[in-house]
Design a protein around this motif. Structure first.
Motif, PDB file in Angstrom:
ATOM      1  N   UNK A 104       0.855  -1.184   0.000  1.00 24.88           N
ATOM      2  CA  UNK A 104       0.000   0.000   0.000  1.00 24.88           C
ATOM      3  C   UNK A 104       0.892   1.235   0.000  1.00 24.88           C
ATOM      4  N   UNK A 105       0.613   2.133  -0.916  1.00 20.67           N
ATOM      5  CA  UNK A 105       1.404   3.367  -0.992  1.00 20.67           C
ATOM      6  C   UNK A 105       0.799   4.477  -0.159  1.00 20.67           C
ATOM      7  N   UNK A 106      -0.521   4.615  -0.242  1.00 20.48           N
ATOM      8  CA  UNK A 106      -1.113   5.750   0.455  1.00 20.48           C
ATOM      9  C   UNK A 106      -2.623   5.642   0.545  1.00 20.48           C
ATOM     10  N   UNK A 107      -3.193   6.619   1.253  1.00 20.10           N
ATOM     11  CA  UNK A 107      -4.652   6.683   1.382  1.00 20.10           C
ATOM     12  C   UNK A 107      -5.055   8.151   1.475  1.00 20.10           C
ATOM     13  N   UNK A 108      -6.162   8.466   0.847  1.00 22.68           N
ATOM     14  CA  UNK A 108      -6.637   9.866   0.825  1.00 22.68           C
ATOM     15  C   UNK A 108      -8.111   9.891   1.231  1.00 22.68           C
ATOM     16  N   UNK A 109      -8.448  10.841   2.104  1.00 19.60           N
ATOM     17  CA  UNK A 109      -9.845  11.006   2.517  1.00 19.60           C
ATOM     18  C   UNK A 109     -10.611  11.682   1.390  1.00 19.60           C
ATOM     19  N   UNK A 110     -11.696  11.054   0.980  1.00 19.58           N
ATOM     20  CA  UNK A 110     -12.554  11.629  -0.057  1.00 19.58           C
ATOM     21  C   UNK A 110     -13.733  12.287   0.660  1.00 19.58           C
ATOM     22  N   UNK A 111     -13.661  13.618   0.790  1.00 18.18           N
ATOM     23  CA  UNK A 111     -14.649  14.338   1.597  1.00 18.18           C
ATOM     24  C   UNK A 111     -16.015  14.357   0.931  1.00 18.18           C
ATOM     25  N   UNK A 113     -17.395  11.844  -0.691  1.00 12.51           N
ATOM     26  CA  UNK A 113     -18.119  10.580  -0.478  1.00 12.51           C
ATOM     27  C   UNK A 113     -17.952  10.031   0.928  1.00 12.51           C
ATOM     28  N   UNK A 114     -17.237  10.765   1.767  1.00 12.97           N
ATOM     29  CA  UNK A 114     -17.001  10.324   3.151  1.00 12.97           C
ATOM     30  C   UNK A 114     -16.408   8.921   3.220  1.00 12.97           C
ATOM     31  N   UNK A 115     -15.352   8.702   2.479  1.00 12.75           N
ATOM     32  CA  UNK A 115     -14.650   7.428   2.625  1.00 12.75           C
ATOM     33  C   UNK A 115     -13.176   7.590   2.251  1.00 12.75           C
ATOM     34  N   UNK A 116     -12.415   6.541   2.521  1.00 17.05           N
ATOM     35  CA  UNK A 116     -10.976   6.550   2.228  1.00 17.05           C
ATOM     36  C   UNK A 116     -10.709   5.857   0.892  1.00 17.05           C
ATOM     37  N   UNK A 117      -9.813   6.445   0.136  1.00 17.13           N
ATOM     38  CA  UNK A 117      -9.377   5.823  -1.120  1.00 17.13           C
ATOM     39  C   UNK A 117      -7.931   5.360  -0.888  1.00 17.13           C
ATOM     40  N   UNK A 118      -7.756   4.057  -0.939  1.00 19.77           N
ATOM     41  CA  UNK A 118      -6.451   3.471  -0.616  1.00 19.77           C
ATOM     42  C   UNK A 118      -5.779   3.066  -1.919  1.00 19.77           C
ATOM     43  N   UNK A 119      -4.525   3.517  -2.126  1.00 18.61           N
ATOM     44  CA  UNK A 119      -3.870   3.163  -3.395  1.00 18.61           C
ATOM     45  C   UNK A 119      -2.696   2.235  -3.165  1.00 18.61           C
ATOM     46  N   UNK A 120      -2.565   1.286  -4.075  1.00 18.57           N
ATOM     47  CA  UNK A 120      -1.534   0.267  -3.925  1.00 18.57           C
ATOM     48  C   UNK A 120      -0.444   0.483  -4.979  1.00 18.57           C
ATOM     49  N   UNK A 121       0.694  -0.169  -4.755  1.00 23.34           N
ATOM     50  CA  UNK A 121       1.851   0.052  -5.626  1.00 23.34           C
ATOM     51  C   UNK A 121       1.590  -0.429  -7.051  1.00 23.34           C
ATOM     52  N   UNK A 122       0.661  -1.374  -7.209  1.00 25.75           N
ATOM     53  CA  UNK A 122       0.405  -1.847  -8.574  1.00 25.75           C
ATOM     54  C   UNK A 122      -0.657  -1.007  -9.296  1.00 25.75           C
ATOM     55  N   UNK A 123      -0.978   0.155  -8.703  1.00 21.86           N
ATOM     56  CA  UNK A 123      -1.850   1.105  -9.403  1.00 21.86           C
ATOM     57  C   UNK A 123      -3.335   0.947  -9.109  1.00 21.86           C
ATOM     58  N   UNK A 352       2.592   4.430   5.292  1.00 21.59           N
ATOM     59  CA  UNK A 352       2.003   4.847   4.015  1.00 21.59           C
ATOM     60  C   UNK A 352       1.706   6.348   4.100  1.00 21.59           C
ATOM     61  N   UNK A 353       1.555   6.980   2.955  1.00 18.30           N
ATOM     62  CA  UNK A 353       1.205   8.409   2.970  1.00 18.30           C
ATOM     63  C   UNK A 353      -0.295   8.531   3.244  1.00 18.30           C
ATOM     64  N   UNK A 354      -0.636   9.242   4.308  1.00 23.28           N
ATOM     65  CA  UNK A 354      -2.054   9.387   4.653  1.00 23.28           C
ATOM     66  C   UNK A 354      -2.425  10.868   4.533  1.00 23.28           C
TER      67      UNK A 354
END
Ligand code: FAD
Length: 493
Positions: A104-111, A113-123, A352-354
């Motif tokens: 897992x590279x990172x996760x970003x809060x999606x304000x 939709x009120x949820x987290x978007x988690x991104x992985x190294x394979x895209x 991971x980058x949060x």
């Protein structure tokens, strides 16, 4: 757009599994657990070097709700911890949530939709209503920055990537590092290596390990009458609490515990090492407890062996066939073992980058300000995020105290959300600041502030020189507080 998962958990070690068990109990069953390794167990999957064992009695180092009566020793070997992790995953039905080989590279809060978007190294990306990071404190291996290390022509092994086919017999081995891992590994390598040179930068406090084989009848007793193992857990926990809370965190009030533990370690060294020069080199020049104490009955006496040498002069450089120290002395080796530990507070903390609300980057926020997290688990501007490896989260000596305290926090918080029919939470700035101020004040009584820790190079301290890893309270009060914290600490919607 609803999230794909109720919760995404990063890390399939005991922390991530404890969190998943708690979420299931709260009725959340649409979970995803991601781990970059190829199997579960975290620390106990990754590490399998010779001599690996727990340094906390096994009756204590396990989930209190899932006791294991079958530990073979009072301090179980690492392989039994790996099996225990597998047992827990099976019993609580956790494997179905796990996906391995995913970095897992990172996760970003999606304000929106009120949820987290988690991104992985394979895209890929996955979304979760809640995000839990259980990426471990001791999971990012530290590689030493020594001139010429890449030119070494022999075999190089980091302890987290142990080669099970490696046979130390007849080898000329150099070990860099004398931390907790090295204390376990060195006696094993010394059994058959032709020459073993141990490069020590910082001597370590080592106290005797009250270890023994657990006889069959005791295991039967633990299995048939679980209260007996519970009692053993209580006794073990109390001793650890005296060392940690008395001797380290309440150094001002109970210096005598600290001095007692240091005296026991010195007596242990004196009893085991014959050469006074070696003894002196093995004696730490900082107070007991500045660094996590270590337990071993075999480490010190290994230095009496004719094939073992302690080298405490700094390393100048590594050459293709050996190591040169700053006094110009070169020792030829064919194997280089890196027992150089882990990075805790640097760029890869968190692992991971949060990115939270208003683009707040957690790692940058911590490094630019002070390391902080309410009750060692939540941070303002990071809604629906539980950071299990946070400043001031580590409670006591056994990591299971931390895990179970945090499970309690999750339970209280989610039960309140369920009561209100809510789905989002965020800790308030005020609650976070109060907690940080309180922890900072409490640290004033600790060995970290009152003792002499300058030369300890301890991972308890961050790059700003603050001791931000341990929660400076007793484990009992941490546990109590995680189940009673004021609910107004959170904005719940
Ligand atoms: C050699 C060793 C011995 C130890 N002995 C003890 C002991 O005796 N007593 C004690 O209390 N503690 C001990 N510890 C500390 C130990 O780490 C904790 O007790 C506990 O196992 C931590 O569990 P965890 O789930 O929080 O983290 P971990 O077990 O470290 O698991 C974290 C997981 O997160 C995964 N991960 C990390 N980053 C990413 C990413 N970016 N993407 C995907 N996955 C990721 C890792 O692969 C790992 O599987 C020891 C640690 C080590 C290294």
């Amino acid at each position: 757009m609803t999230a794909q998962y109720d919760a995404v958990i990063i890390g399939a070690g005991f922390g991530g599994m404890g969190a998943a068990i708690q979420l299931q109990e709260l009725g959340l069953h649409n979970l995803l657990i991601l781990d970059r390794e190829d199997d579960l167990g975290g620390t106990w999957h990754v590490n399998h070097y010779p001599g690996l064992a727990v340094d906390i009695p096994s009756a204590v180092y396990s989930y209190s709700f899932e006791p294991n009566p079958y530990w073979s020793r009072l301090f179980a070997p690492g392989s039994e911890l790996k099996k225990y992790a597998e047992h827990v995953a099976d019993k609580y039905g956790l494997r179905k949530y796990m996906r391995f080989g995913v970095v897992v590279n990172g996760a970003r809060w999606d304000a929106e939709h009120d949820h987290w978007v988690v991104s992985t190294a394979d895209g890929d990306t996955v979304t979760g209503t809640y995000l839990l990071t259980a990426t471990g404190f001791l999971s990012q291996p530290r590689m030493p920055d020594i001139e010429g290390i890449d030119t070494f022509a022999g075999k190089v092994i980091h302890t987290t990537k142990w080669d099970n086919d490696f046979d130390p017999k007849g080898r000329r081995i150099g070990v860099i590092g004398t931390g907790a891992t090295a204390v376990q590994l060195i006696p094993e390598l010394a059994k058959s290596a032709a020459e073993l040179t141990v490069y020590q930068r910082t001597a370590i406090w080592v106290v005797p390990k009250m270890d023994a084989h657990v006889p069959g009848f005791v295991r039967q007793l633990f299995a048939r009458v679980p209260q007996t193992q519970k009692a053993a857990r209580k006794v073990g926990g109390t001793v650890l609490e005296a060392i940690m809370v008395g001797g380290v965190l309440h150094f001002r009030q109970f210096k005598v515990f600290n001095r007692g533990a240091a005296a026991a370690a010195k007596a242990h060294l004196y009893a085991q090492v014959r050469d006074p020069k070696v003894r002196k080199a093995l004696t730490p020049d900082y107070d007991f407890g500045c660094k996590r104490p270590t337990f071993s009955n075999t480490y010190f006496r290994t230095f009496n062996k004719p094939n073992v040498k302690l080298e405490s002069t700094s390393i100048a450089r590594v050459e293709p066939d050996g190591i040169v120290t700053t006094d110009g002395n070169k020792i030829e080796i064919d194997t280089l073992v890196l027992a150089t530990g882990f990075n805790l507070w640097e760029a890869n903390f968190p692992a991971i980058e949060v990115i939270g609300r208003e683009d707040r980057n957690l790692g940058k926020f911590w490094r630019d300000n002070r390391f902080q997290a309410f009750e060692g688990i939540t941070v303002p501007k990071f809604p629906n995020f539980l950071s299990l490896n946070s400043p001031y989260s580590y409670s006591g000596l056994s990591y299971f105290d931390t895990i179970e305290s945090q499970m309690r926090h999750v339970k209280r918080l989610f039960q309140e959300m369920q009561r209100q029919g809510a789905t989002t939470f965020e800790v308030t700035e005020a609650a976070n600041t109060d907690f940080l101020d309180r922890m900072t004040r409490k640290l004033d009584d600790s060995v970290f502030i009152l003792g002499s820790c300058e030369t300890s190079r301890s991972y308890y301290f961050n790059q700003h020189g603050e001791a931000t890893l341990l929660r400076p309270t007793s484990t009992a009060s941490a546990y109590e507080e995680q189940g009673t914290f004021p609910l107004e600490a959170y904005e719940i919607a």
